[in-house]
Scaffold this motif. Structure first.
Motif, mmCIF file in Angstrom:
data_model
loop_
_atom_site.group_PDB
_atom_site.id
_atom_site.type_symbol
_atom_site.label_atom_id
_atom_site.label_comp_id
_atom_site.label_asym_id
_atom_site.label_seq_id
_atom_site.Cartn_x
_atom_site.Cartn_y
_atom_site.Cartn_z
ATOM 1 N N ILE A 78 114.044 -19.260 -20.571
ATOM 2 C CA ILE A 78 113.901 -18.074 -19.718
ATOM 3 C C ILE A 78 115.255 -17.556 -19.242
ATOM 4 N N THR A 79 116.293 -18.394 -19.327
ATOM 5 C CA THR A 79 117.619 -17.953 -18.873
ATOM 6 C C THR A 79 118.092 -16.700 -19.601
ATOM 7 N N ILE A 80 117.656 -16.519 -20.836
ATOM 8 C CA ILE A 80 118.100 -15.331 -21.569
ATOM 9 C C ILE A 80 117.499 -14.068 -20.951
ATOM 10 N N ILE A 81 116.306 -14.199 -20.343
ATOM 11 C CA ILE A 81 115.704 -13.064 -19.636
ATOM 12 C C ILE A 81 116.498 -12.765 -18.371
ATOM 13 N N TYR A 152 105.317 -23.652 -13.581
ATOM 14 C CA TYR A 152 105.829 -22.582 -14.436
ATOM 15 C C TYR A 152 106.282 -21.367 -13.637
ATOM 16 N N THR A 153 105.816 -21.235 -12.396
ATOM 17 C CA THR A 153 106.427 -20.246 -11.496
ATOM 18 C C THR A 153 107.860 -20.667 -11.191
ATOM 19 N N LEU A 154 108.034 -21.967 -10.945
ATOM 20 C CA LEU A 154 109.382 -22.516 -10.753
ATOM 21 C C LEU A 154 110.258 -22.255 -11.971
ATOM 22 N N ALA A 155 109.662 -22.421 -13.160
ATOM 23 C CA ALA A 155 110.430 -22.222 -14.395
ATOM 24 C C ALA A 155 111.005 -20.817 -14.462
ATOM 25 N N VAL A 156 110.214 -19.829 -14.031
ATOM 26 C CA VAL A 156 110.686 -18.440 -14.036
ATOM 27 C C VAL A 156 111.837 -18.268 -13.041
ATOM 28 N N GLY A 157 111.651 -18.781 -11.815
ATOM 29 C CA GLY A 157 112.686 -18.639 -10.796
ATOM 30 C C GLY A 157 113.989 -19.309 -11.183
ATOM 31 N N GLY A 159 114.926 -20.243 -14.278
ATOM 32 C CA GLY A 159 115.471 -19.653 -15.493
ATOM 33 C C GLY A 159 116.182 -18.336 -15.250
ATOM 34 N N VAL A 160 115.635 -17.512 -14.364
ATOM 35 C CA VAL A 160 116.283 -16.222 -14.059
ATOM 36 C C VAL A 160 117.585 -16.436 -13.295
ATOM 37 N N ALA A 161 117.616 -17.444 -12.429
ATOM 38 C CA ALA A 161 118.809 -17.682 -11.601
ATOM 39 C C ALA A 161 119.947 -18.342 -12.361
ATOM 40 N N LYS A 162 119.622 -19.285 -13.232
ATOM 41 C CA LYS A 162 120.636 -20.165 -13.820
ATOM 42 C C LYS A 162 121.822 -19.460 -14.480
ATOM 43 N N PRO A 163 121.605 -18.483 -15.373
ATOM 44 C CA PRO A 163 122.772 -17.903 -16.051
ATOM 45 C C PRO A 163 123.621 -17.029 -15.153
#
Length: 564
Positions: A78-81, A152-157, A159-163
């Motif tokens: 999700i980081t690419i998003i 998977y809500t956590l995964a979105v949060g 993934g969006v923050a990490k990059p």
């Protein structure tokens, strides 16, 4: 006289920012503290998730391990998003605000999912759980939906923050100012050191609380810490140096590839000055950077050859072409990081699960298996300091190198890859010894505790931390540094994508190896009963994979051309 930054950074209103009032470590420190709490919450889940899935949701070894790696893989893919949204539309600051809200909501629901009667899984007797008899009542559809929905809500949060977190923190240093440029050279070392403190706390204190006090407090504490960290992030707002979003990087790269393909028969002129390029004033006005033409990936330069049409899908500037080249040149290096990322995924699953079969009592204290990952973190912390304060200075004074980093980023990654080979070799030999002791004491069939201390696993964890000190900062810095200025978040996401792909590969390899080795009545390599398994063979297989991957890395790094 007021001095403004020269790297294109602005304030939240789009105005130039004063260098003296913003940026540098003062601004980065807010982001570092925020990331420490974010990592703490993430690590306290990943480090012990396999035990929760097996002990509370009563899943088997392969299913639980794959569920962990699939979730972690989703986080990092999700980081690419997150990179796209920041680079193309919202900018990093606003993207991080949205990610924080999603992350906190997911963490809050997850805490409720392990706490509130009715939505947490039913209790199971210790005797039934120990033999996995099937007498344990399965979690209901609602309970699973709440738990996995929160995950998977956590995964979105995340993934969006990490990059964007480390990228925005690195953006606080203006490379046009000598002192700030020098500080930026060691930034990723200290970023790794700082966030590792959050990892250490999660892998020791929080994991112990989860195993010995309860999951409610084990998840409740990082949730509260996450809420505090968001306030800290907001407090740093006046000091940040944001960047203006520059449009979709994927669209810009697609235009170059399409234009070059449509003009594949058109020759590239020998003089780069004949290629299409915008005036320098156009870049200065928009706070962007112009890039000169390079001979690498020459086919793409056809996109800048004038043929009469001015359509953006037929004619692209030299800078746009070079940005695309820079992103594409890094892909072979990206592929070379997949195997070590796959191996690291095993640490949070099989390495930790091994610890449950060993003697864990030290006096009156029982060590949670997930605490072993704390040795990885401590080793990373110590080695990072030694690298930055001793190794770099030693290499800079050595006559054969003038590199301000001591050694190149790819050389540092190469050392990390060599160490990962040694890690899997030691893991295989250690597991072979553990299985021998289990056989000698007749606990193979029963799956009972092996009379060996859990500390026999420490060397492989410590060495993994040493490998991380070389591999992780170099990988993150490499993809950030080599990405064009307008695609920094996307570049950083390369370093994240490799973790996602590694986790999905881990799930695939684990399932495939377990299936193949159980064919024709053979005893499989990976069973619920680890004493009857052959993880030593599985680790030896990974050792061979790492060797082949290192050879591939040597080839692609030899031909890699650093951007000017």
């Amino acid at each position: 006289m007021a001095t403004y930054t020269e790297d294109g950074t602005v304030d939240l209103e789009g105005n130039p920012v004063l260098r003296s009032n913003t940026g540098r470590w003062r601004a980065s420190s807010f982001l570092v503290v925020w990331e420490m709490f974010v990592v703490m919450a993430y690590q306290c889940i990943t480090s012990n998730l396999i035990n929760y899935l097996m002990e509370k949701l009563h899943q088997d070894t392969v299913s639980a391990s794959n569920n962990v790696t699939n979730w972690v893989g989703t986080v990092w893919i999700i980081t690419i998003i997150g990179a796209y949204v920041a680079d193309a539309h919202l900018g990093r600051y606003r993207t991080l605000l949205i990610a924080s809200a999603i992350y906190l909501s997911g963490m809050s629901v997850l805490t409720l999912a392990v706490s509130v009667p009715g939505i947490k899984p039913p209790q199971c007797s210790a005797a039934a759980a120990a033999v996995q008899s099937g007498d344990c009542k399965k979690a209901s559809t609602l309970q699973l939906a709440v738990f996995y929905g929160a995950l998977y809500t956590l995964a979105v949060g995340i993934g969006v923050a990490k990059p964007n977190t480390s990228t925005m923190a690195a953006d606080q240093f203006d490379e046009f100012e000598p002192k700030e440029k020098d500080q930026k050279l060691s930034f990723f070392n200290w970023w790794t050191f700082s966030v590792s403190i959050g990892t250490l706390f999660a892998n020791t204190v929080l994991v112990y609380i989860q195993d010995n006090v309860g999951w409610t407090l084990g998840y409740g504490l990082p949730t509260a810490g996450l809420a505090v960290s968001i306030l800290i992030f907001l407090a740093g707002t006046p000091f940040y140096r944001p960047r203006v979003p520059t449009g979709s990087p994927f669209t810009r790269m697609a235009k170059v590839i399409v234009a070059a393909a449509r003009k594949w028969k058109v020759p590239v002129p020998g003089d780069p000055k004949e290629l299409f390029e915008l005036n320098l004033e156009e870049y200065i006005k928009k706070g962007k950077f112009r890039i000169d033409s390079t001979p690498t990936l020459r086919f793409l330069s056809k996109a800048s050859v004038r043929t009469g049409s001015t359509s953006p899908w037929m004619l692209c500037s030299v800078t746009q072409v070079e940005e695309t080249k820079q992103m594409l040149r890094m892909i072979p290096i990206l592929v070379a990081t997949f195997v070590p990322s796959t191996m690291i995924a095993q640490i949070n699953t099989l390495f930790v699960k091994q610890g449950t079969t060993l003697e864990r009592n030290v006096g009156g204290f029982k060590i949670p298996p997930a605490n072993l990952t704390g040795f990885v973190t401590v080793s990373t912390l110590v080695c990072t300091v030694i690298y930055d304060r001793c190794f770099v200075k030693m290499m800079k004074t050595w006559k054969r190198t003038q590199n301000p980093r001591g050694i190149s980023m790819l050389q540092r990654m190469g050392i990390g890859l060599v160490l990962t080979i040694i890690v899997m070799l030691i893991a295989s030999l250690t597991e072979r010894y553990r299985l021998k002791v289990a056989k000698d004491h007749g606990v193979v069939a029963s799956g009972g505790q092996v009379p060996l201390t859990i500390f026999i696993l420490v060397p492989q964890f410590v060495l993994m931390g040493t490998a991380n000190a070389f591999l992780e900062p170099a990988r993150t810095e490499f993809f950030y540094d080599q990405a064009p200025e307008s695609m920094k978040s996307l570049g950083t996401s390369y370093a994240m994508i490799t973790v996602g792909v590694g986790n999905f590969l881990s799930s695939f390899l684990l399932s495939t190896v377990a299936h193949i080795t159980e064919k024709h009545g053979h005893r499989g390599w990976i069973l619920n009963n680890l004493n009857a398994s052959h993880l030593d063979y599985y680790y030896a297989f990974f050792c061979i994979l790492n060797i082949l991957n290192f050879v591939f890395f040597l080839v692609v790094s030899k031909y890699y051309v650093y951007k000017a």
